[in-house]
Design an enzyme around this catalytic site. Sequence first.
Site, PDB file in Angstrom:
ATOM      1  CG  ASN A  66       0.961 -14.482   2.279  1.00 33.36           C
ATOM      2  OD1 ASN A  66       1.116 -15.524   2.907  1.00 33.36           O
ATOM      3  ND2 ASN A  66       1.814 -13.471   2.362  1.00 33.36           N
ATOM      4  CD  GLU A  82       4.546 -14.958   4.492  1.00 33.26           C
ATOM      5  OE1 GLU A  82       5.333 -15.304   5.391  1.00 33.26           O
ATOM      6  OE2 GLU A  82       3.505 -14.322   4.690  1.00 33.26           O
ATOM      7  CG  ASP A 119       1.700  -9.937   0.922  1.00 34.17           C
ATOM      8  OD1 ASP A 119       1.531  -8.708   0.987  1.00 34.17           O
ATOM      9  OD2 ASP A 119       2.005 -10.628   1.910  1.00 34.17           O
ATOM     10  CG  ASN A 146       4.257  -7.153   2.856  1.00 34.61           C
ATOM     11  OD1 ASN A 146       3.442  -7.261   3.768  1.00 34.61           O
ATOM     12  ND2 ASN A 146       5.107  -8.120   2.540  1.00 34.61           N
ATOM     13  CG  ASP A 195      -2.901 -10.005   0.028  1.00 35.41           C
ATOM     14  OD1 ASP A 195      -1.922 -10.749  -0.123  1.00 35.41           O
ATOM     15  OD2 ASP A 195      -3.371  -9.694   1.150  1.00 35.41           O
ATOM     16  CG  ASP A 249      -1.200 -13.908   8.300  1.00 34.48           C
ATOM     17  OD1 ASP A 249      -1.033 -14.413   7.171  1.00 34.48           O
ATOM     18  OD2 ASP A 249      -0.249 -13.528   9.009  1.00 34.48           O
ATOM     19  CG  HIS A 250      -2.292 -12.683   3.588  1.00 34.70           C
ATOM     20  ND1 HIS A 250      -1.997 -11.502   2.943  1.00 34.70           N
ATOM     21  CD2 HIS A 250      -1.258 -12.905   4.436  1.00 34.70           C
ATOM     22  CE1 HIS A 250      -0.840 -11.034   3.379  1.00 34.70           C
ATOM     23  NE2 HIS A 250      -0.375 -11.873   4.294  1.00 34.70           N
TER      24      HIS A 250
END
Length: 259
Positions: free
Chosen positions: A7, A34, A147, A149, A218, A247-248
């Site tokens: 991501n 993203e 991802d 989530n 992930d 942030d991943h």
Amino acid sequence: MKIATFNVNSVRARLPALLQWLQETRPDVACLQELKCMDDAFPAEAIREAGYGALWHGQKAWNGVAILARGTDPIEVQRGLPGDEADTQSRYLEAAVDGVLVACLYLPNGNPAPGPKFDYKLAWLERLARRAAMLRTRPEPVVIAGDFNIIPTERDVYKPDAWVDDALFRPEVREAFRALVDSGWTDALRALHPDETIYTFWDYLRQRWQRNSGLRIDHLLLNPAAAKRLKDAGVDKDVRGRPQPSDHAPAWAVLGSER
């Protein structure tokens, strides 16, 4: 074959970091999420100069997924998750790469829960389960990467008690993930590292990265044909600690040759 998921949290903003990671680790397939850009703004030329063909499914400001293939062009199989013609969010893409079918997804976050966004997440998971049931029995290796989530278990979050009401950790989504695995999909990271603390996401706030307060959201799921070829899996955690990072961190799995 090394298949990775990353991501990128804006493919244009993180393009230098993405290109550096591709050059260093050279995955055969990279699933991105993203993108946060329209199709005509995707940096296809820069990615091609790095040695990768690409398919992408973009959307203005939000969402977006892509599949990159080193030294070849991925062959599109499916654009968008079937089951809801009214769903216009760019969250799903399938492609064939050198005999492996790869599905790249960006599953809805679902917060706040309960509410319409959480209902959308649950409906999306139902559609994914139907698609996964079709893909699971394919004779060729199939990898669903992205991802999700979803925090599958308490082992996958730094402080479980703080997440009990979050859409990433609610019982409904954890059960949906567990049902996928129980139906015959293999969680690549957990299959090879059953007892380790593994995170793939660290929030930008409250020094979560510095304190290693992370989540594992992930995932790479393998159908039986892919699972029997699984050789290695891991997370490129150092990527998260670089300047202006996503942030991943990228997660990956290596499939060996057919036995």
